[in-house]
Design an enzyme around this catalytic site. Sequence first.
Site, PDB file in Angstrom:
ATOM      1  N   ASP A  65      50.035  29.086  16.623  1.00 56.64           N
ATOM      2  CA  ASP A  65      49.866  29.792  18.040  1.00 56.64           C
ATOM      3  C   ASP A  65      48.683  30.474  18.098  1.00 56.64           C
ATOM      4  O   ASP A  65      48.010  30.672  17.247  1.00 56.64           O
ATOM      5  CB  ASP A  65      50.903  30.811  17.987  1.00 56.64           C
ATOM      6  CG  ASP A  65      51.296  31.491  19.062  1.00 56.64           C
ATOM      7  OD1 ASP A  65      51.559  30.811  20.283  1.00 56.64           O
ATOM      8  OD2 ASP A  65      50.944  32.795  19.263  1.00 56.64           O
TER       9      ASP A  65
ATOM     10  N   HIS B  68      52.804  40.434  21.357  1.00 60.44           N
ATOM     11  CA  HIS B  68      52.547  38.958  20.803  1.00 60.44           C
ATOM     12  C   HIS B  68      51.259  39.054  19.774  1.00 60.44           C
ATOM     13  O   HIS B  68      50.417  39.887  20.063  1.00 60.44           O
ATOM     14  CB  HIS B  68      51.967  38.017  22.044  1.00 60.44           C
ATOM     15  CG  HIS B  68      53.282  37.959  22.762  1.00 60.44           C
ATOM     16  ND1 HIS B  68      53.473  36.781  23.181  1.00 60.44           N
ATOM     17  CD2 HIS B  68      54.155  38.861  23.802  1.00 60.44           C
ATOM     18  CE1 HIS B  68      54.730  36.627  24.211  1.00 60.44           C
ATOM     19  NE2 HIS B  68      54.906  38.049  24.380  1.00 60.44           N
TER      20      HIS B  68
ATOM     21  N   ASP C   5      54.197  35.006  15.838  1.00 63.94           N
ATOM     22  CA  ASP C   5      54.803  34.110  16.783  1.00 63.94           C
ATOM     23  C   ASP C   5      54.837  32.962  16.205  1.00 63.94           C
ATOM     24  O   ASP C   5      55.871  32.147  16.220  1.00 63.94           O
ATOM     25  CB  ASP C   5      53.871  34.058  18.048  1.00 63.94           C
ATOM     26  CG  ASP C   5      54.156  35.273  18.936  1.00 63.94           C
ATOM     27  OD1 ASP C   5      55.021  36.252  18.686  1.00 63.94           O
ATOM     28  OD2 ASP C   5      53.698  35.310  20.028  1.00 63.94           O
TER      29      ASP C   5
END
Length: 241
Positions: free
Chosen positions: A8, A154, A159
């Site tokens: 990610d 985030h 993530d």
Amino acid sequence: MSRLIVLDTETTGLSAVDGDRIVELGCVELVNRKLTGNNLHLYFNPERDSHEEALRVHGLTTEFLRDKPKFAEKARDILAYLQGADEVIIHNAPFDVGFLNKELERVGLPPFKQHVSVVTDTLVMAKELFPGKRNSLDALCDRLEVDNSGRTLHGALLDAELLADVYINMTRGQDALLMAEDDGPADAGAALLQQHNKVDLRSIRLPVLQASEHELAAHEQVLTELDKSSDGKTIWRTAAA
């Protein structure tokens, strides 16, 4: 042995073509579908400010990133970490791969997919499994009961860890028939299924449950009623005879 990397990124904005950059990369390694702890987590100085909307998502300020290495300084380390992975798993892969391509282009390296064997997009998988439903990472965590209570902002590594759990849940049925007490046969079966090869199931012994007398009588009653409703035109009586 199957080695998967879940990847990610966080970025300064939404458009790599317009000059947005990667500010964080998180990779989680799974070997035989189990977390190993051999993760890769890097922050980068993007040499530009994040858009306000992006900053609200990841919270990585220009001040925090100012002394971090530039992507060019770590590009080859990233590719070395990915070397030998059977599959790289990304949620909404075109977004992350687009940014990685642009960063690699800046340092004169080939596009991302030339460095890895397979890229699997879990967003595409989720849309096939759950058509018409929300398939963001948060939505999938809720649906598959993956704990994301620690996700206030985030973060690429967090993530990636959540996505690893989501991926395992979404693909659990692929090797359910081959699951065993030890890891060997199950993991070998999962690898074979992922390669779309035939799996020899002749050694699998499934239990056979015999119907009780009550169940047989109920079944016969249903057949009799179907015979009556079709004026005796059902074919199974004839076939049985």
